[in-house]
Design a protein around this motif. Structure first.
Motif, PDB file in Angstrom:
ATOM      1  N   TYR A 160      41.326  31.761  43.050  1.00 24.54           N
ATOM      2  CA  TYR A 160      42.225  32.574  42.227  1.00 24.54           C
ATOM      3  C   TYR A 160      42.077  34.063  42.557  1.00 24.54           C
ATOM      4  CZ  TYR A 160      44.058  28.885  39.218  1.00 24.54           C
ATOM      5  OH  TYR A 160      44.737  27.795  38.735  1.00 24.54           O
ATOM      6  N   CYS A 161      40.866  34.500  42.925  1.00 25.07           N
ATOM      7  CA  CYS A 161      40.686  35.894  43.371  1.00 25.07           C
ATOM      8  C   CYS A 161      41.480  36.164  44.649  1.00 25.07           C
ATOM      9  CB  CYS A 161      39.203  36.189  43.595  1.00 25.07           C
ATOM     10  SG  CYS A 161      38.280  36.495  42.082  1.00 25.07           S
ATOM     11  N   ILE A 162      41.444  35.193  45.580  1.00 19.05           N
ATOM     12  CA  ILE A 162      42.202  35.333  46.828  1.00 19.05           C
ATOM     13  C   ILE A 162      43.695  35.455  46.514  1.00 19.05           C
ATOM     14  CG2 ILE A 162      42.783  34.226  49.009  1.00 19.05           C
ATOM     15  CD1 ILE A 162      39.871  35.210  48.707  1.00 19.05           C
ATOM     16  N   GLU A 163      44.152  34.633  45.597  1.00 20.27           N
ATOM     17  CA  GLU A 163      45.559  34.680  45.207  1.00 20.27           C
ATOM     18  C   GLU A 163      45.898  36.025  44.572  1.00 20.27           C
ATOM     19  OE1 GLU A 163      48.600  31.623  43.049  1.00 20.27           O
ATOM     20  OE2 GLU A 163      46.811  32.160  41.921  1.00 20.27           O
ATOM     21  N   ALA A 164      45.021  36.533  43.706  1.00 18.90           N
ATOM     22  CA  ALA A 164      45.273  37.812  43.029  1.00 18.90           C
ATOM     23  C   ALA A 164      45.389  38.947  44.034  1.00 18.90           C
ATOM     24  CB  ALA A 164      44.156  38.100  42.024  1.00 18.90           C
ATOM     25  N   VAL A 165      44.496  38.990  45.003  1.00 24.26           N
ATOM     26  CA  VAL A 165      44.508  40.072  45.999  1.00 24.26           C
ATOM     27  C   VAL A 165      45.768  40.005  46.855  1.00 24.26           C
ATOM     28  CG1 VAL A 165      43.347  40.964  48.043  1.00 24.26           C
ATOM     29  CG2 VAL A 165      42.014  40.342  46.028  1.00 24.26           C
ATOM     30  N   ASN A 166      46.129  38.783  47.298  1.00 23.10           N
ATOM     31  CA  ASN A 166      47.329  38.652  48.132  1.00 23.10           C
ATOM     32  C   ASN A 166      48.593  39.007  47.372  1.00 23.10           C
ATOM     33  OD1 ASN A 166      46.896  37.553  50.991  1.00 23.10           O
ATOM     34  ND2 ASN A 166      45.461  36.329  49.783  1.00 23.10           N
ATOM     35  N   LEU A 167      48.646  38.622  46.096  1.00 18.58           N
ATOM     36  CA  LEU A 167      49.814  38.992  45.290  1.00 18.58           C
ATOM     37  C   LEU A 167      49.889  40.502  45.109  1.00 18.58           C
ATOM     38  CD1 LEU A 167      49.735  36.172  42.573  1.00 18.58           C
ATOM     39  CD2 LEU A 167      51.365  36.424  44.456  1.00 18.58           C
ATOM     40  N   ARG A 168      48.727  41.139  44.967  1.00 22.27           N
ATOM     41  CA  ARG A 168      48.730  42.608  44.846  1.00 22.27           C
ATOM     42  C   ARG A 168      49.194  43.251  46.150  1.00 22.27           C
ATOM     43  NH1 ARG A 168      49.556  46.972  44.910  1.00 22.27           N
ATOM     44  NH2 ARG A 168      48.594  48.768  43.867  1.00 22.27           N
TER      45      ARG A 168
ATOM     46  N   LYS B 186      47.660  37.728  36.345  1.00 22.27           N
ATOM     47  CA  LYS B 186      47.524  36.364  35.841  1.00 22.27           C
ATOM     48  C   LYS B 186      46.471  35.589  36.630  1.00 22.27           C
ATOM     49  CE  LYS B 186      52.264  35.904  34.037  1.00 22.27           C
ATOM     50  NZ  LYS B 186      53.544  35.170  34.164  1.00 22.27           N
ATOM     51  N   SER B 187      46.496  35.719  37.947  1.00 20.20           N
ATOM     52  CA  SER B 187      45.515  35.025  38.783  1.00 20.20           C
ATOM     53  C   SER B 187      44.108  35.527  38.489  1.00 20.20           C
ATOM     54  CB  SER B 187      45.849  35.221  40.261  1.00 20.20           C
ATOM     55  OG  SER B 187      47.102  34.658  40.573  1.00 20.20           O
ATOM     56  N   LEU B 188      43.961  36.835  38.271  1.00 15.83           N
ATOM     57  CA  LEU B 188      42.647  37.388  37.950  1.00 15.83           C
ATOM     58  C   LEU B 188      42.134  36.849  36.622  1.00 15.83           C
ATOM     59  CD1 LEU B 188      40.347  39.351  38.634  1.00 15.83           C
ATOM     60  CD2 LEU B 188      41.614  41.129  37.422  1.00 15.83           C
ATOM     61  N   ASP B 189      43.022  36.724  35.626  1.00 18.55           N
ATOM     62  CA  ASP B 189      42.612  36.174  34.328  1.00 18.55           C
ATOM     63  C   ASP B 189      42.098  34.743  34.482  1.00 18.55           C
ATOM     64  OD1 ASP B 189      43.222  38.496  32.989  1.00 18.55           O
ATOM     65  OD2 ASP B 189      45.259  37.855  32.442  1.00 18.55           O
ATOM     66  N   LEU B 190      42.775  33.950  35.320  1.00 13.53           N
ATOM     67  CA  LEU B 190      42.317  32.581  35.559  1.00 13.53           C
ATOM     68  C   LEU B 190      40.965  32.575  36.260  1.00 13.53           C
ATOM     69  CD1 LEU B 190      45.702  30.949  36.660  1.00 13.53           C
ATOM     70  CD2 LEU B 190      44.424  30.476  34.556  1.00 13.53           C
ATOM     71  N   ALA B 191      40.779  33.480  37.213  1.00 10.32           N
ATOM     72  CA  ALA B 191      39.495  33.575  37.905  1.00 10.32           C
ATOM     73  C   ALA B 191      38.377  33.904  36.924  1.00 10.32           C
ATOM     74  CB  ALA B 191      39.574  34.639  39.003  1.00 10.32           C
TER      75      ALA B 191
ATOM     76  N   GLN C  39      38.315  33.192  33.679  1.00  7.20           N
ATOM     77  CA  GLN C  39      38.078  32.045  32.807  1.00  7.20           C
ATOM     78  C   GLN C  39      37.184  31.006  33.482  1.00  7.20           C
ATOM     79  OE1 GLN C  39      41.837  30.483  31.430  1.00  7.20           O
ATOM     80  NE2 GLN C  39      42.609  32.512  30.855  1.00  7.20           N
ATOM     81  N   TYR C  40      37.472  30.696  34.741  1.00 14.57           N
ATOM     82  CA  TYR C  40      36.685  29.679  35.429  1.00 14.57           C
ATOM     83  C   TYR C  40      35.307  30.195  35.836  1.00 14.57           C
ATOM     84  CZ  TYR C  40      40.553  26.365  35.536  1.00 14.57           C
ATOM     85  OH  TYR C  40      41.518  25.484  35.178  1.00 14.57           O
ATOM     86  N   SER C  41      35.162  31.515  36.017  1.00 16.88           N
ATOM     87  CA  SER C  41      33.847  32.052  36.351  1.00 16.88           C
ATOM     88  C   SER C  41      32.870  31.889  35.197  1.00 16.88           C
ATOM     89  CB  SER C  41      33.953  33.531  36.730  1.00 16.88           C
ATOM     90  OG  SER C  41      34.300  34.328  35.605  1.00 16.88           O
ATOM     91  N   LEU C  42      33.389  31.864  33.953  1.00 14.45           N
ATOM     92  CA  LEU C  42      32.526  31.649  32.788  1.00 14.45           C
ATOM     93  C   LEU C  42      31.949  30.233  32.786  1.00 14.45           C
ATOM     94  CD1 LEU C  42      34.680  33.406  30.034  1.00 14.45           C
ATOM     95  CD2 LEU C  42      32.679  34.319  31.214  1.00 14.45           C
ATOM     96  N   LYS C  43      32.692  29.270  33.378  1.00 14.37           N
ATOM     97  CA  LYS C  43      32.214  27.887  33.445  1.00 14.37           C
ATOM     98  C   LYS C  43      31.315  27.653  34.666  1.00 14.37           C
ATOM     99  CE  LYS C  43      36.505  26.085  31.372  1.00 14.37           C
ATOM    100  NZ  LYS C  43      37.614  25.120  31.544  1.00 14.37           N
ATOM    101  N   ALA C  44      31.341  28.583  35.616  1.00 10.36           N
ATOM    102  CA  ALA C  44      30.659  28.347  36.897  1.00 10.36           C
ATOM    103  C   ALA C  44      29.150  28.441  36.774  1.00 10.36           C
ATOM    104  CB  ALA C  44      31.167  29.349  37.938  1.00 10.36           C
ATOM    105  N   ASN C  45      28.642  29.288  35.863  1.00  9.73           N
ATOM    106  CA  ASN C  45      27.200  29.497  35.716  1.00  9.73           C
ATOM    107  C   ASN C  45      26.575  29.936  37.046  1.00  9.73           C
ATOM    108  OD1 ASN C  45      24.789  29.623  34.318  1.00  9.73           O
ATOM    109  ND2 ASN C  45      24.253  27.504  34.762  1.00  9.73           N
TER     110      ASN C  45
ATOM    111  N   THR D 103      29.316  34.315  41.847  1.00 13.31           N
ATOM    112  CA  THR D 103      30.745  34.119  41.575  1.00 13.31           C
ATOM    113  C   THR D 103      31.230  35.115  40.530  1.00 13.31           C
ATOM    114  OG1 THR D 103      30.562  31.767  42.101  1.00 13.31           O
ATOM    115  CG2 THR D 103      32.465  32.464  40.819  1.00 13.31           C
ATOM    116  N   LYS D 104      30.459  35.319  39.464  1.00 16.26           N
ATOM    117  CA  LYS D 104      30.841  36.280  38.434  1.00 16.26           C
ATOM    118  C   LYS D 104      30.919  37.690  39.007  1.00 16.26           C
ATOM    119  CE  LYS D 104      28.866  33.571  34.633  1.00 16.26           C
ATOM    120  NZ  LYS D 104      27.822  33.495  33.593  1.00 16.26           N
ATOM    121  N   GLY D 105      29.966  38.013  39.889  1.00 15.13           N
ATOM    122  CA  GLY D 105      30.013  39.324  40.533  1.00 15.13           C
ATOM    123  C   GLY D 105      31.229  39.482  41.424  1.00 15.13           C
ATOM    124  N   TYR D 106      31.602  38.403  42.126  1.00 16.57           N
ATOM    125  CA  TYR D 106      32.771  38.449  43.000  1.00 16.57           C
ATOM    126  C   TYR D 106      34.056  38.672  42.199  1.00 16.57           C
ATOM    127  CZ  TYR D 106      35.968  37.007  46.741  1.00 16.57           C
ATOM    128  OH  TYR D 106      36.958  36.963  47.676  1.00 16.57           O
ATOM    129  N   VAL D 107      34.153  38.005  41.041  1.00 16.50           N
ATOM    130  CA  VAL D 107      35.331  38.180  40.182  1.00 16.50           C
ATOM    131  C   VAL D 107      35.386  39.604  39.640  1.00 16.50           C
ATOM    132  CG1 VAL D 107      36.432  37.428  38.042  1.00 16.50           C
ATOM    133  CG2 VAL D 107      35.431  35.733  39.585  1.00 16.50           C
TER     134      VAL D 107
END
Length: 756
Positions: free
Chosen positions: A101-109, A119-124, A126-132, A136-140
């Motif tokens: 989703y981060c890749i998608e956000a950057v390309n859309l920008r 929107k893609s960043l928001d999804l990234a 949300q899923y980073s909170l589940k990733a533990n 990944t959290k730093g990348y988002v």
């Protein structure tokens, strides 16, 4: 004069600011710089092969998706991304989902779809909170900062990227962690460069390079070297007196070119090499003396050859512009005009065309034709210039308004950063104030306790007084009953008056004693408070001294560790390289004859001299004799090494028993080394006498020379960095330093310190 304006948009602004941003964007996408240079077909084959085997790696999927976006196959890219997101969610791989989703956000920008990017960043998120997973959290967080930076929210971008770095520090080691740290520091460097903060720009650029060097990927190192080259080129432009900046810029550009040439098989974009050559050519042309023009022309031609091969019109125009400037300043106006016309044709073909660059080209053509005396062509290009200028006039006004708005927004963000810092300082001051108020309240509480105790004592005295009055009254009644009523009455009146006077006198005496006791207690209290204040001040002073000693200890240890590291690097690295070169030349020498053999022998002799000088420098940085044999042997060897035909260094040790610790020996050696170097450098001495005397409790060291001396009253030694280092080491050993100097007579410096 002529093409500095032309090249600034092409080779400086694009390759030093836009280029850094472009590298950051493409590295963020999970690929290296330009995915177009690597065949989309090869990436597709690799992707499908892993899909068929059921062992698809997320990095391969990201690479393929990024390649599709780069080749403008947006629908296909979105389709593949959606498939991989669904597969990752199914296997509960939330880290991969967040990254995709981060890749998608950057390309859309990059496609200027800001709403979709958010929107893609928001999804990234949300899923980073589940990733533990902290990486990944730093990348988002980094992606969010990247988007905020492109949207002009620099203050929020800084917060996001600092948050990313904190997550990275808490992450477990991985093959991508150093690369992500390098990218985060790189982005901070770009932001602070845009804000005009040179120190922070340099700080984060160096941090980016540090992490890039820990990464085995050549492309990451190339990008970091390019960034450092651009940084020091920019610093030299702002501080032309600092010639070391241009040397550093040259060094990093050369390193970027070298690492590219050494790893061509894995470097994906040949145009990066053209950028590097153009940057280095521009540096030689505008920042180095005139004798560097041949080098500038050489690298410009290399850049031009690559750009022509790749049909990169912007780089073609940059290289032609540099070549035109070189030929014009050398008086060859025909070639200057030729390359200007080539640059004009190239820039018209560029997809990144800037009509202002065309204006600069027309203006430069007018100047060259006027210089040549061809007023007809000069008039023609003047007309072209005016016609294009009219077309751009209204657009320029709009751009100026946008630029002013951007400058205002930039200033607002700077003020916000300053406000944050001010708020931090204000909070610290409030903490100090609260501590002071707490101490004040404690003092008031103590005073209240004392007041309460005094009131209790006064109550006790009142009770005693009442009891005494009752007893006196009872006694008077008994005496009245025993005597005659008349006489008793008279006597009772007299006795009562006498008792009353006695009571008054006793009360006065009692209150006087009480006042004296209270005054004594108050003085004792004041004395106690003063003693506490003195003890507190003494403790604060002791803490300051301890802090100063700790800081100085860390500084000296750091200096010695850095000297040791440099000595090892010089001896093991450069020494081994020179020895290998000598061996290679010696083997070649046996195979050649004549003048070539003489040349090789001369080169071998020069390498021997370089090796000897290298060993001398390494020994000065970390003397082995001092570590292995002690101060006396090390100083005697130092004196022999520094002495020559025009300088005699004599060393005396009196009553020396070797009672100094290893740390004290090293400090004494460094102080004497610095004093001798100062005498050689500044005093023009022919004789230096070094004397070390061990007394019962102290060590006395004297360094005298017969140089030209100086007037102590005319020179402020505190401003000398060398003298400051000497004084710091002496203070660290709890010693004293005395300087005696006289013009045309010499200088004597003595320092004394306790043995333990």
């Amino acid at each position: 004069m002529l093409l500095k304006i032309l090249l600034t948009p092409l080779s400086h602004l694009y390759t030093k600011a836009s280029k850094i941003a472009l590298l950051t964007a493409l590295l963020l996408l999970g690929t290296v710089q330009s995915v177009r240079a690597q065949s989309l077909e090869n990436r597709e084959k690799q992707y499908k092969a892993q899909v068929n085997t059921g062992k698809l790696q997320n990095s391969v999927a990201v690479s393929y998706i990024s390649a599709l976006y780069a080749n403008k196959q947006y629908d296909n890219a979105q389709k593949v991304l959606t498939q991989n997101v669904a597969a990752a969610i199914k296997r509960a791989d939330y880290s991969s989902v967040s990254i995709l989703y981060c890749i998608e956000a950057v390309n859309l920008r990059l496609m200027e779809n800001n709403t979709g990017a958010e929107k893609s960043l928001d999804l990234a998120k949300q899923y980073s909170l589940k990733a533990n997973d902290n990486e990944t959290k730093g990348y988002v967080a980094y992606c969010e900062g990247w988007l905020n930076s492109r949207n002009g929210k620099q203050d929020q971008a800084v917060k996001n990227i600092i948050t990313a770095l904190k997550y990275y520090e808490e992450s477990v080691s991985s093959t991508t962690l150093n690369k992500r740290k390098s990218l985060a520091n790189n982005e901070l460097s770009v932001i602070y460069n845009n804000l005009g903060e040179e120190e922070l720009n340099e700080k984060y650029a160096k941090a980016s390079l540090q992490y890039a060097l820990l990464q085995s990927e050549p492309q990451t190192k190339f990008s970091a070297f390019m960034q450092m080259g651009n940084l020091y080129d920019r610093l030299y432009g702002n501080n032309p007196s600092q010639t070391n900046y241009r040397k550093l810029s040259e060094r990093y550009f050369l390193q970027s070119i070298d690492i590219f040439n050494q790893n061509k098989d894995v470097m994906n974009n040949l145009s990066d090499l053209s950028f590097a050559n153009n940057n280095l050519a521009s540096l030689y042309l505008y920042s180095f003396p005139d004798n560097y023009r041949p080098k500038a022309l050489e690298y410009a031609k290399q850049a031009n050859a690559i750009a022509l091969k790749l049909e990169r019109a912007d780089q073609i125009a940059s290289s032609y512009g540099i070549m035109s400037t070189i030929y014009q300043v050398e008086g060859d106006t025909d070639k200057a005009i030729y390359y200007l016309l080539e640059a004009k044709d190239a820039i018209r073909k560029s997809s990144l065309v800037d009509r202002n660059i065309e204006l600069n080209i027309y203006e430069s053509l007018v100047e060259v034709y006027v210089e040549k005396g061809n007023f007809k062509d000069a008039f023609h290009y003047q007309q072209e210039y005016l016609e294009l200028f009219k077309k751009l006039f209204n657009q320029d006004k709009i751009e100026i308004v946008k630029k002013l708005e951007a400058e205002f927004d930039k200033e607002r963000q700077q003020q916000q950063l300053i406000k944050l810092q001010f708020q931090s300082d204000k909070n610290a001051q409030e903490i100090v104030l609260m501590q002071a108020l707490a101490q004040q309240r404690e003092q008031v509480l103590n005073n209240l306790k004392l007041s309460e105790e005094n009131q209790r004592n006064q109550l006790k005295f009142s009770v005693l007084e009442a009891q005494k009055n009752a007893q006196q009254l009872k006694l008077s009644q008994l005496e009245t009953e025993q005597k005659n009523k008349d006489l008793l009455t008279y006597k009772n009146i007299v006795a009562y008056k006498e008792n009353l006077n006695t009571f008054y006198v006793a009360s006065i005496i009692f209150f006087c004693i009480l006042i004296l006791l209270l005054l004594y207690a108050y003085r004792q209290r004041a004395k106690t408070m003063k003693q506490k204040d003195d003890l507190h001040k003494l403790a604060l002073e002791q803490e300051k001294q301890n802090s100063k000693i700790s800081t100085l200890t860390a500084l000296l240890q750091g200096q010695e560790e850095e000297r040791g590291r440099l000595a090892r690097d010089l001896h093991d690295g450069l020494g081994g390289l020179l020895s290998g070169t000598k061996l290679h030349l010696t083997q070649l020498n046996d195979k050649v004859e004549g003048q070539t053999k003489q040349g090789l022998e001369k080169s071998i002799d020069q390498i021997d001299g370089a090796v000897a000088e290298l060993r001398k420098v390494a020994h000065n940085l970390m003397p082995d004799l001092l570590v292995n044999y002690g101060l006396k042997e090390a100083l005697e060897e130092f004196a022999i090494r520094m002495s020559n035909d025009t300088l005699d260094i004599h060393i005396e040790f009196l009553s020396y028993t070797g009672a100094l610790s290893q740390e004290q020996q090293l400090l004494v050696y460094r102080i004497i080394q610095e004093l001798v170097n100062n005498a050689i450098k500044h005093a023009e001495a022919s004789q230096i006498i070094i004397q070390l005397v061990e007394e019962e409790t102290d060590i006395v060291v004297t360094v005298e020379d017969d140089g030209k001396g100086f007037d102590i009253n005319k020179i402020d030694l505190k401003k000398s960095a060398g003298f400051h280092n000497i004084q710091s080491r002496v203070q660290f050993m709890k010693g004293n330093l005395n300087v005696h100097a006289e013009e045309n007579v010499g200088t004597s410096i003595e320092f004394t310190f306790p043995k333990k």
